[in-house]
Structures are given as structure tokens and as C-alpha cells.
Design a protein around this motif. Structure first.
Motif, PDB file in Angstrom:
ATOM      1  N   GLU A 116       0.844  -1.196   0.000  1.00 45.81           N
ATOM      2  CA  GLU A 116       0.000   0.000   0.000  1.00 45.81           C
ATOM      3  C   GLU A 116       0.874   1.239   0.000  1.00 45.81           C
ATOM      4  OE1 GLU A 116      -3.760   1.976   2.476  1.00 45.81           O
ATOM      5  OE2 GLU A 116      -2.799   0.138   3.179  1.00 45.81           O
ATOM      6  N   THR A 117       0.470   2.253  -0.763  1.00 43.01           N
ATOM      7  CA  THR A 117       1.224   3.494  -0.817  1.00 43.01           C
ATOM      8  C   THR A 117       0.279   4.668  -1.029  1.00 43.01           C
ATOM      9  OG1 THR A 117       3.061   4.658  -1.900  1.00 43.01           O
ATOM     10  CG2 THR A 117       1.606   3.355  -3.314  1.00 43.01           C
ATOM     11  N   TYR A 118       0.685   5.816  -0.520  1.00 47.20           N
ATOM     12  CA  TYR A 118      -0.035   7.067  -0.740  1.00 47.20           C
ATOM     13  C   TYR A 118       1.002   8.159  -0.932  1.00 47.20           C
ATOM     14  CZ  TYR A 118      -3.106  11.062  -0.119  1.00 47.20           C
ATOM     15  OH  TYR A 118      -3.801  12.234  -0.310  1.00 47.20           O
ATOM     16  N   LEU A 119       0.927   8.847  -2.068  1.00 46.11           N
ATOM     17  CA  LEU A 119       1.888   9.885  -2.412  1.00 46.11           C
ATOM     18  C   LEU A 119       1.125  11.160  -2.751  1.00 46.11           C
ATOM     19  CD1 LEU A 119       4.131   7.776  -4.845  1.00 46.11           C
ATOM     20  CD2 LEU A 119       4.472   8.117  -2.392  1.00 46.11           C
ATOM     21  N   THR A 120       1.588  12.271  -2.224  1.00 45.99           N
ATOM     22  CA  THR A 120       0.970  13.554  -2.537  1.00 45.99           C
ATOM     23  C   THR A 120       2.037  14.637  -2.569  1.00 45.99           C
ATOM     24  OG1 THR A 120      -0.718  15.153  -1.853  1.00 45.99           O
ATOM     25  CG2 THR A 120       0.493  14.046  -0.104  1.00 45.99           C
ATOM     26  N   HIS A 121       1.794  15.643  -3.375  1.00 49.53           N
ATOM     27  CA  HIS A 121       2.769  16.731  -3.525  1.00 49.53           C
ATOM     28  C   HIS A 121       2.036  18.008  -3.886  1.00 49.53           C
ATOM     29  CE1 HIS A 121       6.568  18.706  -4.223  1.00 49.53           C
ATOM     30  NE2 HIS A 121       6.192  19.049  -5.447  1.00 49.53           N
ATOM     31  N   SER A 122       2.497  19.125  -3.313  1.00 50.93           N
ATOM     32  CA  SER A 122       1.936  20.446  -3.604  1.00 50.93           C
ATOM     33  C   SER A 122       3.016  21.282  -4.259  1.00 50.93           C
ATOM     34  CB  SER A 122       1.438  21.117  -2.328  1.00 50.93           C
ATOM     35  OG  SER A 122       0.449  20.339  -1.697  1.00 50.93           O
ATOM     36  N   THR A 123       2.714  21.810  -5.454  1.00 55.70           N
ATOM     37  CA  THR A 123       3.676  22.687  -6.114  1.00 55.70           C
ATOM     38  C   THR A 123       3.665  24.079  -5.495  1.00 55.70           C
ATOM     39  OG1 THR A 123       2.002  23.247  -7.768  1.00 55.70           O
ATOM     40  CG2 THR A 123       3.496  21.416  -8.279  1.00 55.70           C
ATOM     41  N   ASN A 124       2.532  24.492  -4.967  1.00 57.66           N
ATOM     42  CA  ASN A 124       2.409  25.748  -4.229  1.00 57.66           C
ATOM     43  C   ASN A 124       1.182  25.636  -3.345  1.00 57.66           C
ATOM     44  OD1 ASN A 124       0.154  26.360  -5.952  1.00 57.66           O
ATOM     45  ND2 ASN A 124       1.634  26.950  -7.524  1.00 57.66           N
ATOM     46  N   TYR A 125       0.732  26.756  -2.822  1.00 64.05           N
ATOM     47  CA  TYR A 125      -0.408  26.728  -1.915  1.00 64.05           C
ATOM     48  C   TYR A 125      -1.735  26.589  -2.654  1.00 64.05           C
ATOM     49  CZ  TYR A 125       2.786  28.253   1.734  1.00 64.05           C
ATOM     50  OH  TYR A 125       3.822  28.316   2.625  1.00 64.05           O
ATOM     51  N   GLU A 126      -1.732  26.591  -3.973  1.00 63.55           N
ATOM     52  CA  GLU A 126      -2.970  26.614  -4.721  1.00 63.55           C
ATOM     53  C   GLU A 126      -3.315  25.294  -5.388  1.00 63.55           C
ATOM     54  OE1 GLU A 126      -2.680  29.820  -7.431  1.00 63.55           O
ATOM     55  OE2 GLU A 126      -2.885  31.375  -5.896  1.00 63.55           O
ATOM     56  N   ASN A 127      -2.379  24.374  -5.519  1.00 63.98           N
ATOM     57  CA  ASN A 127      -2.727  23.111  -6.145  1.00 63.98           C
ATOM     58  C   ASN A 127      -2.011  21.951  -5.466  1.00 63.98           C
ATOM     59  OD1 ASN A 127      -0.099  22.617  -7.449  1.00 63.98           O
ATOM     60  ND2 ASN A 127      -0.642  24.360  -8.745  1.00 63.98           N
ATOM     61  N   GLU A 128      -2.562  20.764  -5.668  1.00 67.04           N
ATOM     62  CA  GLU A 128      -2.050  19.551  -5.042  1.00 67.04           C
ATOM     63  C   GLU A 128      -2.443  18.369  -5.908  1.00 67.04           C
ATOM     64  OE1 GLU A 128      -2.469  17.094  -0.781  1.00 67.04           O
ATOM     65  OE2 GLU A 128      -3.676  18.884  -1.206  1.00 67.04           O
ATOM     66  N   PHE A 129      -1.586  17.392  -5.997  1.00 66.95           N
ATOM     67  CA  PHE A 129      -1.917  16.173  -6.721  1.00 66.95           C
ATOM     68  C   PHE A 129      -1.378  14.986  -5.941  1.00 66.95           C
ATOM     69  CE2 PHE A 129       2.026  17.853  -8.418  1.00 66.95           C
ATOM     70  CZ  PHE A 129       2.881  16.763  -8.432  1.00 66.95           C
ATOM     71  N   GLY A 130      -2.012  13.825  -6.137  1.00 65.65           N
ATOM     72  CA  GLY A 130      -1.632  12.662  -5.353  1.00 65.65           C
ATOM     73  C   GLY A 130      -1.927  11.369  -6.082  1.00 65.65           C
ATOM     74  N   PHE A 131      -1.410  10.296  -5.506  1.00 65.09           N
ATOM     75  CA  PHE A 131      -1.538   8.954  -6.076  1.00 65.09           C
ATOM     76  C   PHE A 131      -1.648   7.952  -4.930  1.00 65.09           C
ATOM     77  CE2 PHE A 131       0.684   4.985  -7.042  1.00 65.09           C
ATOM     78  CZ  PHE A 131      -0.024   4.537  -8.147  1.00 65.09           C
ATOM     79  N   ASN A 132      -2.502   6.961  -5.088  1.00 65.14           N
ATOM     80  CA  ASN A 132      -2.629   5.911  -4.075  1.00 65.14           C
ATOM     81  C   ASN A 132      -2.818   4.566  -4.755  1.00 65.14           C
ATOM     82  OD1 ASN A 132      -5.572   7.122  -4.444  1.00 65.14           O
ATOM     83  ND2 ASN A 132      -5.812   5.013  -3.763  1.00 65.14           N
ATOM     84  N   ALA A 133      -2.344   3.514  -4.101  1.00 69.32           N
ATOM     85  CA  ALA A 133      -2.491   2.153  -4.619  1.00 69.32           C
ATOM     86  C   ALA A 133      -2.470   1.174  -3.458  1.00 69.32           C
ATOM     87  CB  ALA A 133      -1.376   1.824  -5.611  1.00 69.32           C
TER      88      ALA A 133
END
Length: 587
Positions: A116-133
Motif C-alpha cells: 500500500e502506498t499514498y503519495l501527494t505533492h503540492s507545487t504551491n499553496y494553490e494546487n495539489e496532486f496525489g496517487f494511491n495504490a
């Protein structure tokens, strides 16, 4: 200040007017006043741009004067003498660092891999993207099962979130692939050639696209768009599209003390098809469109929170040419009887539930792909409950409810088309679910009386306990039994946690259930019922934190090693052990 400035303007205007009168008296030339009236046609060039950085020039008299001050310091004798041991520190514990990402992996008996994994990253304070499996499987078979009884669950997802000036939005894509087997053969002696001819595998595939919106300072509070597709390994297909919105409608323009009305709305489209029914005669198609409007008003009276509302529902069945309209209550009241120790709550509600093939397979993955699917009308659900504190660390919640439902679904075992020797029926090869090893859905009008109780005890900040119990009493319109519905369910839980160690325990109890009994092969109707024995399932888990990033975990399921049956003829695995490591990190 404003008053003085106003008097100054009035006085200055009066002096100016007198001065003009004196000047006119001295003038001997007669003057005439000519008023010229013309139509003003402004042009774009007449407009002047606003200076982005305006400068304010102050008069000499208005300029700020430099402030000058002096400090006259004098020694003051201190009367405070600190003493050791007087002030005692408060044990707040070590603050745990929270990481956004983690990776967990493990292995268990029955050849059970876990990842199991969960990855998330924010390029700035306005957007965020993530991945889970997540992947969990059991590659070994259940003890004494003659057919394959392994399973695997794999799901994966990704999202992107963006924050705009007046709203934020999020897009999510989820996908699942689940594999199960119809391994629960009935008490019939099957020959080896017959067993070898059974294809017991079933695979479910699921794709879900979700769009979410949240608005600030708007009548539309939030919105959600959902599009999902569900298929299996026997050419079944189901598509669900749903649009939801939550509105806040102000009423203060009528009366200043009125609160807003919240309105939850939804439009839903469901369409599905099975290749054939259980008799292999005709395909099964279903399709419904549902519109739901749920206004609710919140108010306070004498310390009680009151939420009156109703549900307006319209349902259109495209396959059966049936249209229905419902007006259902939605009222909730809560308030204190003894402040901080005893609260009472009550209400009455109703709803129209859309049953789906996916929901049925999540509850019972061993259903056959030959289901008749319709909606369930919850005509009324009247409940009364009490919650509060017995002592400061012991809280409780008890509730009694009376529910009336039309077309409540229940799982019932299919009759076998094989007597243990044949692999064909009506000159057609039997499918893997036609050997009495799958379940159908049976509907009936059911009235359910439920008593629910819950206790939570926090012994310390490191140790807590929980207890839940549910008792159900069913009254059916047509069926002789409440198929596969337990009358008693209970659970006991405990949690323990320190800076390094953590542990938990869960004990589940499910009472006896009823399933159909057949004396001969299909198409013979059911002949009585059989008991599915009650069971107790004990599960333990724990682990150790090496540091903020690395942890080890261990899970023990079905500690009593009982081969109980969740559904008739489907034995579960015995004692299960799963251990592994977890790594937490940030990018």
C-alpha cells in the motif's frame, strides 16, 4: 474631527458668498447670465486612467511632527524569588511528526502479499496532486475447499486539486480489479470430472471519475459529478452517472433573524444489463433515473437544535415503464436534558435507495451475475436516542428505531443445476455459478425494530475501550425468513498507544442466520431453511515505531482459528498472520 471640518466648510462658504456680493455691488456693468444646455456624449477618450500609485501631498500644518520622548529609569526591588520544585511541568507527550506520504509492505501466511502506498505533492499553496495504490491477495486455498478459493484486491487512484480565487475544484480517478471464486459448493457429492469442469473464477472491474467543486460566498456551496462503470467476467455491465449540488438560500431579506435554508439536490442515472437470468432464458436489463431535492432548515429553541425538512423524490424506471413520486419526512431534534451529561435526540426520516450491482458485490462477492435490481423505498425511519456521560471518561449512546421498507434486498442461495454428476442443463454447459455455489437477491417489504447501544471508555490518553451492540427484529410481508440477516451483532475494541508501541484488538460477534434449503436440483423450489451458525472473530494488531519514519506492524486475524461461514457453504480461512514495515516520508 469630522464635525469641526464641516463647520469650517460652512463658515468658509459664508465668507465667500459675502465677498461675491460686495464685489457685485461695486461693479457698474450690467451682466446677463446665459445658460447653454447641450447633450453630453462621452467618449472612451474622455475617461482617465486611475493612477495605480496615488501620492498624497500633505499641507505643512498637516505633516506629522517627530515624536521625542525620554525614559526615566529607576531600579525596582524584585520580590519574586523562584524556588525549584514549585512549578511542575505538564506531560504533553512527544509531538509526532506528520508525513504526507507513506509506503507499507508485508507478507502473511496463506501466501498473502500486501502493498500500500499514498503519495501527494503540492507545487504551491494553490494546487495539489496525489496517487494511491493498494494490493492485498491470498494465493492459497481455504482448507478443505475442492475449488479455488483464493482472492485478490487491487485498487489504484489519482487526484488533482486546484484552488481558485472564489472556489476550488478536484478531479479524482479511481480504478479497481477484484478477483473471487464461487468455491462454496453445497452438500452434494460432486464427481471429479464435474469438479474439473467448474470454472469458479469471477473478476470485477471498476472505473470511477469524480469532479468536485467548493464555492466561497455563493448560493451554491458545493457540487459533485460522478461517472462510474462496473463490469465483470460474465459480460455484465453497469453505468452510473450522478450529479449533486448543495445550496444555501438566504431568508434574511424576509425577516432579519431567519437562517438560511440548505438544499441538497441530486440527479442520478443508472443503467445496467446481465447477459442472462438464472434460467438462461432472457437477458436482464435495468435502468432508473432519480431526482432528489432535500430542503432543510436549522434553528435553535430553548437549547434544542431543530432541523425540519423533507425529501422530494421522483423516480423513473425506463425498463418497466414505472414512474413514482415521493414526499418523505426528514426531521431531527437534539438537545440537553442534563447539561454536559445527558442529551436526547429523535427524528423521523425516509429515503429512496438505489441498489446497484457493485454495492451487492461489495457486501457479498459471491452473487451470481443474474440479479433483478430495483430500488428500495425507506418509507419511514423513526428513532429516539440518548447519549452523554456516565462519568467523565465513560460515554454512552443508546438508540431505538422503527424502520419500514419496501423491496428490501436479502441474499439467498441459488439452487444447483447439477446433481453432482452432470455439467450441462437443457443441452447447455453449466456456468461456474450454477452449481449451488452463488447467491441471488430476494426482495420483500420488511419492518425492522432495532435497538443500538454503544459505550466508550477512555482509561487514559494511551488506552481506550469500545463496545457496540445491535439487536434487530424483522417482520416480513411474504418471505418466511429474513434471509442472511442476523438478529444480534456486537463488537468489542481496545486501543493502546505510546511513543514507541501501538496495539489494538477487535472482537466481532454475529448471531445465527437463515438460508434456503433445497431437496433436489433446479428448478425445484426451496424446501425449508437451514441455519448458518453464529461466529466470533477475534483480531489483534500491533507494532513498533523505530523512529518517525520507520515502523513495523503485525496483524493477527481469526485468532481462535474457527472456520466459520459468513455465507452458507463459504468457509473462511483459519488463523491469519500478516507482518510488514511502513516508511513515511516527504518529498
Amino acid at each position: 474631527m469630522k464635525k469641526g471640518f464641516t463647520l469650517f466648510l460652512v463658515y468658509f462658504s459664508f465668507l465667500s458668498l459675502n465677498a461675491q456680493k460686495k464685489d457685485q455691488a461695486k461693479d457698474t456693468v450690467k451682466t446677463e447670465i446665459v445658460n447653454i444646455v447641450t447633450k453630453y456624449n462621452p467618449k472612451i477618450s474622455d475617461a482617465k486612467k486611475i493612477n495605480k500609485n496615488p501620492k498624497i501631498e500633505l499641507l505643512k500644518n498637516s505633516e506629522k511632527k517627530k515624536l521625542e520622548y525620554t525614559i526615566f529609569s529607576a531600579p525596582v526591588a524584585s520580590t519574586f524569588i523562584p524556588k525549584s520544585g514549585v512549578v511542575k511541568g505538564i506531560d504533553v507527550g512527544v509531538k509526532e511528526r506528520v508525513y504526507k506520504n507513506y509506503l507499507a509492505a508485508g507478507i502473511g501466511n496463506y501466501t498473502t502479499p500486501y502493498l500500500e502506498t499514498y503519495l501527494t505533492h503540492s507545487t504551491n499553496y494553490e494546487n495539489e496532486f496525489g496517487f494511491n495504490a493498494k494490493y492485498l491477495a491470498s494465493l492459497d486455498n481455504v482448507k478443505n475447499s475442492v475449488l479455488n478459493s483464493n482472492f485478490s484486491n487491487f485498487n489504484i487512484g489519482a487526484f488533482y486539486k486546484q484552488q481558485e480565487r472564489y472556489f476550488d475544484w478536484k478531479v479524482t480517478l479511481n480504478s479497481e480489479r477484484n478477483l473471487y471464486n464461487w468455491y462454496g459448493l453445497p452438500d452434494i457429492t460432486f464427481t471429479e470430472p464435474t469438479i474439473s469442469a467448474i470454472n469458479e473464477e469471477q473478476v470485477f472491474n471498476y472505473f470511477d471519475l469524480i469532479g468536485e467543486f467548493n464555492f466561497e460566498d455563493s448560493y451554491i456551496q458545493s457540487g459533485k459529478v460522478n461517472f462510474a462503470n462496473y463490469t465483470d467476467g460474465h459480460e455484465s455491465s453497469e453505468t452510473l452517472a450522478k450529479f449533486e449540488a448543495k445550496l444555501n438560500l438566504p431568508l434574511d431579506y424576509l425577516l432579519p433573524n431567519l437562517n438560511d435554508i440548505s438544499v441538497a439536490t441530486s440527479i442520478e442515472f443508472l443503467k445496467g444489463e446481465f447477459k442472462n437470468d438464472y434460467s438462461n432464458s432472457n437477458p436482464l436489463k435495468y435502468g432508473t433515473s432519480t431526482i432528489n431535492i432535500n430542503p432543510q432548515y436549522k434553528m435553535e429553541y430553548e437549547g434544542f437544535s431543530i432541523k425540519p425538512g423533507l425529501k422530494l423524490i421522483a423516480s423513473f424506471d425506463s425498463e418497466n415503464s414505472a414512474n413514482n413520486f415521493f414526499i418523505l419526512p426528514d426531521v431531527f431534534v437534539e438537545g440537553p436534558i442534563i447539561e454536559e451529561y445527558l442529551n436526547v435526540y429523535a427524528g423521523i426520516t425516509g429515503d429512496l435507495h438505489t441498489n446497484t450491482y457493485k454495492n451487492f458485490t461489495e457486501e457479498n462477492p459471491y452473487v451470481s451475475p443474474t440479479l433483478f435490481i430495483t430500488q428500495t423505498l425507506e418509507k419511514s425511519n423513526l428513532f429516539l436516542g440518548f447519549k452523554g456521560l456516565i462519568v467523565d471518561d465513560l460515554s454512552f449512546n443508546v438508540k431505538a428505531s422503527f424502520k419500514s421498507e419496501e423491496d428490501k434486498p436479502m441474499f439467498i442461495r441459488n439452487n444447483s443445476k447439477s446433481d453432482g454428476t452432470n455439467t450441462t442443463y437443457n443441452s447447455m454447459d453449466l456456468k461456474g455459478y450454477e452449481y449451488g455455489n452463488s447467491f441471488d437477491v430476494r426482495y420483500d417489504d420488511v419492518k425492522t425494530n432495532t435497538f443500538f447501544t454503544e459505550l466508550e471508555y477512555e482509561y487514559s490518553k494511551n488506552l481506550s475501550f469500545g463496545l457496540q451492540g445491535i439487536y434487530n427484529s424483522y417482520t416480513l410481508e411474504n418471505e418466511v425468513e429474513a434471509w442472511n440477516l442476523p438478529s444480534v451483532e456486537g463488537s468489542i475494541s481496545a486501543k493502546y498507544k505510546t511513543n514507541k508501541w501501538f496495539a489494538g484488538a477487535n472482537i466481532f460477534y454475529v448471531s445465527e442466520r437463515k438460508d434456503a434449503l433445497y431437496t433436489s436440483q433446479y428448478p425445484t423450489a426451496q424446501n425449508g431453511s437451514e441455519n448458518v451458525a453464529s461466529f466470533t472473530d477475534v483480531n489483534l494488531n500491533g507494532g513498533y515505531h523505530f523512529n518517525d519514519k520507520f515502523s513495523a506492524f503485525l496483524k493477527l486475524n481469526n485468532v481462535l482459528n474457527t472456520e466459520y461461514q459468513r455465507f452458507a457453504n463459504f468457509n473462511t480461512q483459519g488463523a491469519q498472520i500478516l507482518g510488514g514495515l511502513t516508511y513515511k516520508f516527504d518529498f
